[in-house]
Scaffold this active site. Structure first.
Site, short mmCIF file in Angstrom:
data_model
loop_
_atom_site.label_atom_id
_atom_site.label_comp_id
_atom_site.label_asym_id
_atom_site.label_seq_id
_atom_site.Cartn_x
_atom_site.Cartn_y
_atom_site.Cartn_z
N ASP A 193 0.88 -1.18 0.04
CA ASP A 193 -0.05 0.00 -0.04
C ASP A 193 0.79 1.22 0.11
O ASP A 193 2.11 1.34 0.60
CB ASP A 193 -1.08 -0.10 1.22
CG ASP A 193 -2.00 -1.21 1.35
OD1 ASP A 193 -2.45 -1.26 0.11
OD2 ASP A 193 -2.54 -1.55 2.22
N ASP B 17 -6.89 -1.23 -4.56
CA ASP B 17 -8.20 -1.13 -3.77
C ASP B 17 -9.06 -0.01 -4.38
O ASP B 17 -10.20 0.06 -4.30
CB ASP B 17 -7.53 -0.49 -2.21
CG ASP B 17 -6.72 -1.38 -1.63
OD1 ASP B 17 -7.07 -2.69 -1.88
OD2 ASP B 17 -5.97 -0.97 -0.86
#
Length: 181
Positions: free
Chosen positions: A118, A132
């Site tokens: 991330d 995402d």
């Protein structure tokens, strides 16, 4: 006309963008290092390299194998769903493709590394990635399309000619004035 190629193209583009961006982050930022691509906005947005073995917000960190299985099930469902939507309009195909590409992107990370990379850090929200984003945007887009379609079905079409009463009276805005005697 079969439009599944649109779904496939959207999925491929989402997957490539996700994997390329994560590779760049892993190559250029040490774990937990941040970089402000726009220095003036550093208080609000940076790239921050973190890993996540769980799902959104770091939940279920110990469930790695289960999350891989869930991702595979979701991908199989989405691929099968594309058959039912083979002739759907392009916007539906793109929304579904974004979801597929995002799911494949995070699954690829879990299978290769055991975690998801991330890096999009908006400071007020947990750090996330392009996969995402693709999943969420695809889901919201699909919901908006379904809502608009339901709304269109619930709204009856306007009549071509205004209704008349049995006396032939056409009074109302735009009607000719009654004859005077």
């Amino acid at each position: 006309m079969d439009r599944r190629w649109i779904t496939g193209l959207a999925a491929l583009l989402a997957f490539i963008a996700d994997q390329a961006s994560k590779a760049w982050v892993r190559e250029h930022l040490a774990l937990y290092e941040s970089w402000a691509p726009i220095p003036a906005l550093a208080r609000y947005f940076t790239f921050t390299h973190v890993t996540n073995t769980g799902i959104a917000f770091g939940l279920f960190r110990e469930w790695g194998s289960v999350l891989v299985a869930v991702a595979v099930i979701v991908i199989v469902f989405l691929v099968r769903y594309t058959r039912q939507l083979a002739t759907a309009r392009p916007s539906v195909q793109i929304a579904l493709g974004l979801q597929l590409g995002g799911a494949f992107g995070n699954l690829a990370d879990r299978l290769r590394f055991g975690y998801v990379t991330d890096f999009l850090d908006f400071k007020f929200w947990p750090v996330f990635n392009l996969a995402d984003s693709a999943i969420v945007v695809g889901m919201l887009w699909m919901l908006a399309l379904m809502w608009a379609e339901d709304r269109a079905k619930a709204t009856p079409p306007a009549p071509a000619n205004p209704p008349q009463d049995s006396s032939g009276d056409r009074s109302g805005p735009g009607a000719a004035p009654p004859p005077t005697t």
